[in-house]
Design a protein around this motif. Structure first.
Motif, PDB file in Angstrom:
ATOM      1  N   GLY A   1       0.757  -1.295   0.063  1.00 24.06           N
ATOM      2  CA  GLY A   1       0.039  -0.092  -0.060  1.00 24.06           C
ATOM      3  C   GLY A   1       0.820   1.260  -0.001  1.00 24.06           C
ATOM      4  O   GLY A   1       0.613   2.304  -0.756  1.00 24.06           O
ATOM      5  N   VAL A   2       1.816   1.383   0.747  1.00 18.57           N
ATOM      6  CA  VAL A   2       2.841   2.406   0.695  1.00 18.57           C
ATOM      7  C   VAL A   2       3.488   2.412  -0.601  1.00 18.57           C
ATOM      8  O   VAL A   2       3.595   3.729  -0.858  1.00 18.57           O
ATOM      9  CB  VAL A   2       3.740   2.080   2.013  1.00 18.57           C
TER      10      VAL A   2
ATOM     11  N   TRP B   1       1.049   4.138  -2.782  1.00 18.41           N
ATOM     12  CA  TRP B   1       0.992   5.584  -2.353  1.00 18.41           C
ATOM     13  C   TRP B   1       2.020   6.345  -2.641  1.00 18.41           C
ATOM     14  O   TRP B   1       1.889   7.536  -3.208  1.00 18.41           O
ATOM     15  CB  TRP B   1       1.035   5.594  -0.658  1.00 18.41           C
TER      16      TRP B   1
ATOM     17  N   ASP C   1       1.545   7.506  -6.244  1.00 26.77           N
ATOM     18  CA  ASP C   1       0.378   8.345  -6.326  1.00 26.77           C
ATOM     19  C   ASP C   1      -0.948   7.371  -6.998  1.00 26.77           C
ATOM     20  O   ASP C   1      -1.640   7.697  -7.964  1.00 26.77           O
ATOM     21  CB  ASP C   1       0.708   9.505  -7.119  1.00 26.77           C
TER      22      ASP C   1
ATOM     23  N   ALA D   1      -4.262   5.310  -6.508  1.00 26.56           N
ATOM     24  CA  ALA D   1      -5.451   5.284  -5.798  1.00 26.56           C
ATOM     25  C   ALA D   1      -5.583   3.877  -5.065  1.00 26.56           C
ATOM     26  O   ALA D   1      -6.450   3.670  -4.428  1.00 26.56           O
ATOM     27  CB  ALA D   1      -6.525   5.776  -6.450  1.00 26.56           C
TER      28      ALA D   1
ATOM     29  N   ALA E   1      -3.733   2.048  -3.665  1.00 30.52           N
ATOM     30  CA  ALA E   1      -3.088   2.010  -2.289  1.00 30.52           C
ATOM     31  C   ALA E   1      -4.319   1.562  -1.545  1.00 30.52           C
ATOM     32  O   ALA E   1      -4.251   0.995  -0.352  1.00 30.52           O
ATOM     33  CB  ALA E   1      -2.423   3.151  -2.149  1.00 30.52           C
ATOM     34  N   TRP E   2      -5.413   2.500  -1.568  1.00 29.76           N
ATOM     35  CA  TRP E   2      -6.739   2.305  -0.713  1.00 29.76           C
ATOM     36  C   TRP E   2      -7.307   1.156  -0.475  1.00 29.76           C
ATOM     37  O   TRP E   2      -7.946   0.591   0.657  1.00 29.76           O
ATOM     38  CB  TRP E   2      -7.681   3.461  -0.853  1.00 29.76           C
TER      39      TRP E   2
END
Lengths: 236, 306
Positions: free
Chosen positions: A188-189, A192, A195, A197, A199-200
């Motif tokens: 996820g990081v 992130w 950039d 999305a 990741a959410w």
């Protein structure tokens, strides 16, 4: 390295988003049609869990053990490590998860379905997400060829494993969830930092798992943890 | 002057040489001439536009992306570029450069590498591995990456230079980190090159490090000229001032690069890119007029106001 506070998350990103996502295109191309087989194994594991078939706990743990070992070797070690040297250190952790699952497959109950209510709903949602993960590629504007598939890509494998572990509940879930949770955080990081999305999806999966794990712990004690002085009275 | 034949020729040194920028004929006969700068310690001329590989060349074993990187290198050399910079920290960038060099038939690259390990003992083995990845007989420049174990590595590098295993020695930093120690090393050690971050927004090095490099006769490589693309993305929607044409800047990238190259202490800027059109655009910034001090102030003020 000093002055850690001066580093941004993106400073640790070694590759471009395009290079990262193309890894999955190359991975699928190299393994095809194996992703279909691993996805079918995931669906079969889900069917076993739903039907509570005989020895389903052992079979699910065995399938997951094989797939974790395979993802660690084929994706992390052989592919991801070509653009991220840190993957070399993460691959053994996948092997550790595979070992834990294999040990569980040899135990009496394996990953026997044992959770009612919210925890079961959360677990089923995670399994569905993990198995339906290939749909995210077109949803996020990427080609089908680069879809991340349960059993060959780490993210869906980790998320679905969280679901199967939560279905079983108890101490087994706690133990088996640790590595997938860490992976969800790391991946996820990474997204992130890119950039992206998506990741959410990983953060939400981790959050849902932690909520379900908390519920598992909560009901494992007669009294609420915060008022019981952490005194264990045994499982419900 | 053909830069391919000037690699060992000593010309003017020191401040005179720095001020007297010359031009070189690029490989492609029809291409305009690219600005060159002398390396102060030897006077060797080098094209002022280099090629960075951070992130952009870390494409693993992807055959499509590897060939795209080779195409970027081909355009870079064709338009007169020569220095390519990399590091063991950059993932697969080193073997990808090696792939490009092999595919292009060993073009006249100025190879700039780094040693990046916390153990001084491991330095030689890492550098040898890097050399094998590139497929070059030796590196032109070897730098201590981010000052990691700099004392041990500089000792090794000095011995290597004396033995003819590397031509130049340097140190690097980026994003303004550890400038105090960087300055201390620049003052106490004999270095051919220093590498640091400098652009129209990040100008702290103008105060101490760039003047010191001039005083100490050290070539300066400028990394992160576009703040890893952040700066150009920020300026993307803004209008380039009409007067940018006076210095031959047709894009924001060229505007920024010309600002960097116009500092008299700067030797080479090393923007990284994955696109052939961008590498052409970057090299073109080292062709034609550069801003004078008054124009530099105007440029910086304009960007600051945006």
């Amino acid at each position: 390295m000093s002055e850690w506070w001066s580093y941004r998350l993106s400073d640790f990103l070694l590759f471009s988003p395009r290079t990262y996502w193309r890894l999955f295109e190359l991975h699928n191309e190299a393994l095809w049609p194996l992703p279909l087989v691993t996805l079918a194994l995931g669906l079969a594991a889900l069917a076993l869990a739903l039907l509570r078939a005989r020895h389903h706990g052992k079979l699910i743990a065995f399938v997951l053990a094989i797939l974790w070992a395979f993802v660690g070797w084929s994706f992390l070690w052989q592919r991801y490590a070509t653009i991220n040297w840190a993957a070399v250190y993460i691959a053994p952790v996948f092997a550790l998860e595979a070992l834990l699952l294999a040990l569980l497959a040899g135990a009496r109950d394996g990953l026997t379905v044992d959770q009612p209510g919210f925890r079961r709903m959360a677990a089923m949602a995670l399994i569905a997400l993990g198995l339906g993960y290939p749909l995210l590629a077109p949803l996020f504007g990427r080609p089908w060829q680069g879809a991340e598939v349960f059993g060959t890509a780490p993210d869906p494998t980790a998320i679905a494993t969280l679901g199967f572990a939560l279905l079983a509940g108890g101490g087994r879930a706690m133990l088996l969830c640790l590595v997938p949770l860490l992976w969800c955080a790391a991946s996820g990081v990474t997204l992130w930092a890119m950039d992206d999305a998506q990741a959410w999806v990983l953060f939400a999966s981790a959050a849902l798992s932690i909520a379900a794990l908390t519920a598992v712990i909560w009901t494992a004690f007669h009294r609420p943890i915060r008022t019981a002085g952490l005194r264990q009275k045994g499982p419900v | 002057m053909d830069f391919r034949h000037t690699t060992r020729r000593a010309v003017l040194a020191g401040g005179v040489a720095l001020a007297a920028s010359t031009v070189a004929r690029p490989l492609h006969a029809q291409s305009p001439q690219v600005l060159t700068r002398p390396i102060p310690s030897t006077g060797e001329q080098i094209p002022a536009m280099g090629l960075g590989t951070w992130i952009t060349f870390n494409v693993g074993n992807d055959p499509v992306l590897r060939d795209e990187c080779a195409a970027v290198m081909a355009a870079f050399f064709e338009h007169g570029g020569r220095m390519i910079d990399s590091s063991p920290m950059y993932g697969s960038s080193q073997p990808v450069i090696g792939h490009g060099l092999q595919k292009l038939g060993a073009p006249p690259v100025f190879s700039a590498e780094k040693v990046w390990t916390s153990s001084g003992e491991d330095g030689p083995e890492q550098m040898e591995q890097s050399r094998r990845y590139w497929g070059v007989p030796r590196f032109d420049l070897m730098q201590v990456h981010n000052l990691l174990a700099w004392q041990d590595h500089l000792k090794t590098l000095r011995a290597m230079k004396e033995a003819g295993q590397v031509r130049y020695v340097g140190i690097t930093t980026s994003e303004g980190r550890r400038h105090d120690l960087f300055e201390e090393i620049m003052r106490s050690e004999t270095l051919d090159f220093v590498q640091l971050t400098y652009n129209i927004v990040d100008r702290e090095v103008e105060q101490r490090l760039l003047p010191l490099a001039r005083d100490r006769g050290m070539a300066v490589i400028v990394n992160r000229p576009f703040q890893q693309g952040y700066l150009t993305r920020q300026l993307e929607g803004e209008k380039l001032p009409d007067w940018a044409g006076e210095i031959g800047a047709n894009t924001w990238a060229q505007f920024i690069l010309k600002f960097i190259l116009s500092h008299p202490a700067v030797t080479v800027a090393i923007p990284a890119t994955t696109r052939v059109d961008h590498v052409r655009e970057n090299v073109a910034a080292a062709i034609g007029p550069l801003p004078d001090e008054a124009m530099r102030q105007r440029m910086a003020a304009y960007v600051e106001e945006l």
